[in-house]
Design an enzyme around this catalytic site. Structure first.
Site, mmCIF file in Angstrom:
data_model
loop_
_atom_site.group_PDB
_atom_site.id
_atom_site.type_symbol
_atom_site.label_atom_id
_atom_site.label_comp_id
_atom_site.label_asym_id
_atom_site.label_seq_id
_atom_site.Cartn_x
_atom_site.Cartn_y
_atom_site.Cartn_z
ATOM 1 N N GLY A 1 8.581 6.985 -27.722
ATOM 2 C CA GLY A 1 7.235 6.613 -27.287
ATOM 3 C C GLY A 1 7.294 5.419 -26.354
ATOM 4 N N ASN A 2 6.185 5.127 -25.714
ATOM 5 C CA ASN A 2 6.099 3.957 -24.834
ATOM 6 C C ASN A 2 4.639 3.566 -24.662
ATOM 7 O OD1 ASN A 2 5.810 6.165 -22.652
ATOM 8 N ND2 ASN A 2 7.949 6.326 -23.274
ATOM 9 N N GLU B 1 9.544 6.560 -18.997
ATOM 10 C CA GLU B 1 8.309 7.225 -18.563
ATOM 11 C C GLU B 1 7.404 6.305 -17.734
ATOM 12 O OE1 GLU B 1 8.334 10.232 -18.787
ATOM 13 O OE2 GLU B 1 9.308 10.856 -20.655
ATOM 14 N N SER C 1 10.462 1.419 -19.435
ATOM 15 C CA SER C 1 10.452 2.724 -20.097
ATOM 16 C C SER C 1 10.801 3.842 -19.124
ATOM 17 C CB SER C 1 9.055 2.975 -20.669
ATOM 18 O OG SER C 1 8.891 4.340 -20.939
ATOM 19 N N HIS D 1 7.205 17.810 -26.948
ATOM 20 C CA HIS D 1 7.492 16.380 -26.795
ATOM 21 C C HIS D 1 6.246 15.498 -26.972
ATOM 22 C CE1 HIS D 1 9.123 13.123 -23.765
ATOM 23 N NE2 HIS D 1 8.679 12.584 -24.889
HETATM 24 ZN ZN LIG Z 1 8.625 10.722 -25.559
#
Ligand SMILES: [Zn+2]
Length: 214
Positions: free
Chosen positions: A25-26, A73, A71, A155
């Site tokens: 996660g982020n 992402e 991150s 995801h």
């Molecule tokens: Zn993820």
């Protein structure tokens, strides 16, 4: 406002609420005044982070400040802020029950009043793409549209808010309702609410709920 501190607190809250495990996660917050984006670093445990670990990005995604790698992402977070000017907080979570629907690539329809109030439209599943890819960012932004959340195929989930408090509310409603929807599917066929009723509830939640009569 201390945006770095807000990211640290959000990391602890995300774990405490079982919205992710380990370092997955982020989290990011945008300062609406400067447009700078504060984001978690790549692959570090949330309970070990301190303010120096938070990376600050320019609106175009380049690094403004920070010694850590942002991150994986960060491109996804940046693209969301570029497309949604009203959004100032983004949580990418890995919660169990929401992830079931992402794994099945099955959207979550408006099957409860809570979903109608928090989202107002079906929660879609973004087409699959590898983590950290430009394609994943584009697919997620498309599936998110004007909604407050979408699921990522195989995801986790992606939740947004006008501020971090709203973002956590969005994430919690999504996960709790995914759990109920999953259980309902086990024993029958959940009834999807009428579009007019959903629109009424979303409008009420956005414009009337909790406001005093003037
Ligand atoms: Zn993820």
């Amino acid at each position: 406002m201390d945006f770095k501190q807000m990211i640290l607190e959000a990391g602890i809250e995300m774990q405490a609420k079982n919205l992710t495990i380990e370092t997955w996660g982020n989290i990011s917050i945008r300062d609406p005044e400067s447009g700078l984006i504060y984001i978690t670093p790549s692959g570090m445990p949330y309970d070990k982070l301190n303010e120096d670990d938070i990376v600050v990005l320019n609106p175009d995604g380049t690094i403004h400040e920070g010694k850590r790698t942002p991150s994986v992402e960060s491109g996804l977070h940046t693209l969301i802020y570029q497309n949604r000017t009203e959004i100032n907080a983004v949580l990418h979570t890995h919660p169990v029950d929401s992830s079931i629907f992402g794994m099945l690539r099955k959207p979550i329809p408006m099957v409860s009043d809570e979903l109608a109030q928090a989202f107002g439209e079906e929660i879609k599943v973004a087409d699959y793409a590898l983590p950290g890819s430009k394609e994943l960012a584009e697919n997620a932004v498309r599936a998110l549209g004007t909604n407050m959340a979408c699921l990522l195929a195989n995801h986790g989930a992606l939740c947004v808010g006008r501020n971090m408090q709203e973002c956590f509310k969005t994430a919690s409603v999504l996960e709790s309702q995914a759990r109920i929807y999953y259980k309902a599917l086990c024993i029958g066929t959940p009834v999807v609410l009428k579009e007019d009723d959903v629109a009424y509830m979303r409008d009420f939640a956005l414009n009337k709920y909790g406001k005093t009569n003037q």
